[in-house]
Motif scaffolding. Structure first.
Motif, PDB file in Angstrom:
ATOM      1  N   ARG A   1       0.882  -1.340   0.012  1.00  0.00           N
ATOM      2  CA  ARG A   1      -0.032  -0.135  -0.004  1.00  0.00           C
ATOM      3  C   ARG A   1       0.919   1.351   0.089  1.00  0.00           C
ATOM      4  NH1 ARG A   1      -2.151  -3.728   2.802  1.00  0.00           N
ATOM      5  NH2 ARG A   1      -4.221  -4.542   2.320  1.00  0.00           N
ATOM      6  N   THR A   2       0.665   2.058  -1.080  1.00  0.00           N
ATOM      7  CA  THR A   2       1.318   3.433  -1.127  1.00  0.00           C
ATOM      8  C   THR A   2       0.596   4.488  -0.636  1.00  0.00           C
ATOM      9  OG1 THR A   2       2.805   2.233  -2.868  1.00  0.00           O
ATOM     10  CG2 THR A   2       2.863   4.647  -2.493  1.00  0.00           C
ATOM     11  N   ARG A   3       0.987   5.180   0.269  1.00  0.00           N
ATOM     12  CA  ARG A   3       0.259   6.450   0.644  1.00  0.00           C
ATOM     13  C   ARG A   3       1.029   7.713   0.152  1.00  0.00           C
ATOM     14  NH1 ARG A   3       0.237   9.050   5.770  1.00  0.00           N
ATOM     15  NH2 ARG A   3      -1.336  10.738   5.815  1.00  0.00           N
ATOM     16  N   LEU A   4       0.577   8.481  -0.665  1.00  0.00           N
ATOM     17  CA  LEU A   4       1.137   9.651  -1.071  1.00  0.00           C
ATOM     18  C   LEU A   4       0.237  11.080  -0.916  1.00  0.00           C
ATOM     19  CD1 LEU A   4       3.283  10.997  -3.247  1.00  0.00           C
ATOM     20  CD2 LEU A   4       1.423  10.869  -4.780  1.00  0.00           C
ATOM     21  N   TRP A   5       0.993  11.966  -0.127  1.00  0.00           N
ATOM     22  CA  TRP A   5       0.216  13.341  -0.160  1.00  0.00           C
ATOM     23  C   TRP A   5       1.101  14.330  -0.413  1.00  0.00           C
ATOM     24  CZ3 TRP A   5       2.211  10.077   3.647  1.00  0.00           C
ATOM     25  CH2 TRP A   5       3.408  10.408   4.033  1.00  0.00           C
ATOM     26  N   ILE A   6       0.210  15.580  -0.536  1.00  0.00           N
ATOM     27  CA  ILE A   6       0.927  16.787  -0.903  1.00  0.00           C
ATOM     28  C   ILE A   6       1.403  17.275   0.145  1.00  0.00           C
ATOM     29  CG2 ILE A   6       0.817  19.113  -1.919  1.00  0.00           C
ATOM     30  CD1 ILE A   6      -1.390  17.789  -4.145  1.00  0.00           C
ATOM     31  N   ALA A   7       2.807  17.674   0.553  1.00  0.00           N
ATOM     32  CA  ALA A   7       3.217  18.216   1.714  1.00  0.00           C
ATOM     33  C   ALA A   7       3.507  19.696   1.684  1.00  0.00           C
ATOM     34  CB  ALA A   7       4.521  17.572   2.157  1.00  0.00           C
ATOM     35  N   ARG A   8       3.994  20.205   0.342  1.00  0.00           N
ATOM     36  CA  ARG A   8       4.279  21.607   0.165  1.00  0.00           C
ATOM     37  C   ARG A   8       4.100  22.230  -1.229  1.00  0.00           C
ATOM     38  NH1 ARG A   8       7.360  25.018   3.772  1.00  0.00           N
ATOM     39  NH2 ARG A   8       8.227  26.957   2.695  1.00  0.00           N
ATOM     40  N   VAL A   9       3.648  23.207  -1.446  1.00  0.00           N
ATOM     41  CA  VAL A   9       3.573  23.640  -2.680  1.00  0.00           C
ATOM     42  C   VAL A   9       4.274  25.199  -2.735  1.00  0.00           C
ATOM     43  CG1 VAL A   9       1.960  24.420  -4.574  1.00  0.00           C
ATOM     44  CG2 VAL A   9       1.320  22.785  -3.068  1.00  0.00           C
ATOM     45  N   GLY A  10       5.415  24.992  -3.761  1.00  0.00           N
ATOM     46  CA  GLY A  10       6.115  26.482  -3.658  1.00  0.00           C
ATOM     47  C   GLY A  10       5.493  27.311  -5.095  1.00  0.00           C
ATOM     48  N   ARG A  11       6.390  28.279  -5.484  1.00  0.00           N
ATOM     49  CA  ARG A  11       6.056  29.084  -6.671  1.00  0.00           C
ATOM     50  C   ARG A  11       5.893  28.068  -7.971  1.00  0.00           C
ATOM     51  NH1 ARG A  11       8.232  31.802 -10.550  1.00  0.00           N
ATOM     52  NH2 ARG A  11      10.384  31.084 -10.515  1.00  0.00           N
ATOM     53  N   SER A  12       6.983  27.355  -7.969  1.00  0.00           N
ATOM     54  CA  SER A  12       7.207  26.413  -9.059  1.00  0.00           C
ATOM     55  C   SER A  12       7.282  25.041  -9.048  1.00  0.00           C
ATOM     56  CB  SER A  12       7.969  27.026 -10.333  1.00  0.00           C
ATOM     57  OG  SER A  12       9.487  26.892  -9.374  1.00  0.00           O
TER      58      SER A  12
END
Length: 139
Positions: free
Chosen positions: A76-87
């Motif tokens: 089972r692979t769990r993936l999440w968005i941790a941080r978003v920068g300008r690009s």
């Protein structure tokens, strides 16, 4: 600000296939990244951001391998968005086998417009979609 529990994430389930193993009989290191990329595809489709494929190359990845995964084992692979920068955008992930965490790490992608010599800012639709969900967007 969104809490880690409310950030966009996905969990996918796969089985370790023969082509995922190496000569020692456990998963090859590259199998983890393939599972992470499969989770990324599902996450982006779910967010309506599938148009990013072809515009978001990988610029960094790190993986800490904790345990071996064997042929036939459910993963089972769990993936999440941790941080978003300008690009750029940082995903974090865990890969769990039948006995617990087998790998964990991060994958960083950057947005690149066709023909651009380097990273370009995220389009507004991406920023607005992700900013509302993640709450961590560097301007």
């Amino acid at each position: 600000m969104a809490t880690p529990e409310s950030r966009p994430e996905v969990t996918i389930e796969r089985r370790v296939e023969w082509h995922d193993t190496d000569a020692a009989g456990h998963q090859h290191h590259s199998a983890v990244l393939r599972w992470v990329e499969s989770a990324e595809a599902e996450l982006l489709r779910g967010l309506g951001l599938a148009h990013l494929f072809g515009h978001a190359p990988r610029v960094r990845h790190e993986v800490d391998y904790r345990a071996r995964l064997w042929f036939g084992e459910v993963v089972r692979t769990r993936l999440w968005i941790a941080r978003v920068g300008r690009s750029s955008l940082r995903y974090e992930f865990t890969v769990r086998g039948e006995s617990g965490v087998a790998a964990e790490g991060a994958l960083v992608i950057a947005h690149v417009e066709p023909g651009a010599p380097g990273a370009t800012p995220w389009p507004e639709d991406v920023r607005s979609t992700v900013a509302g969900l993640v709450g961590v967007v560097d301007r």
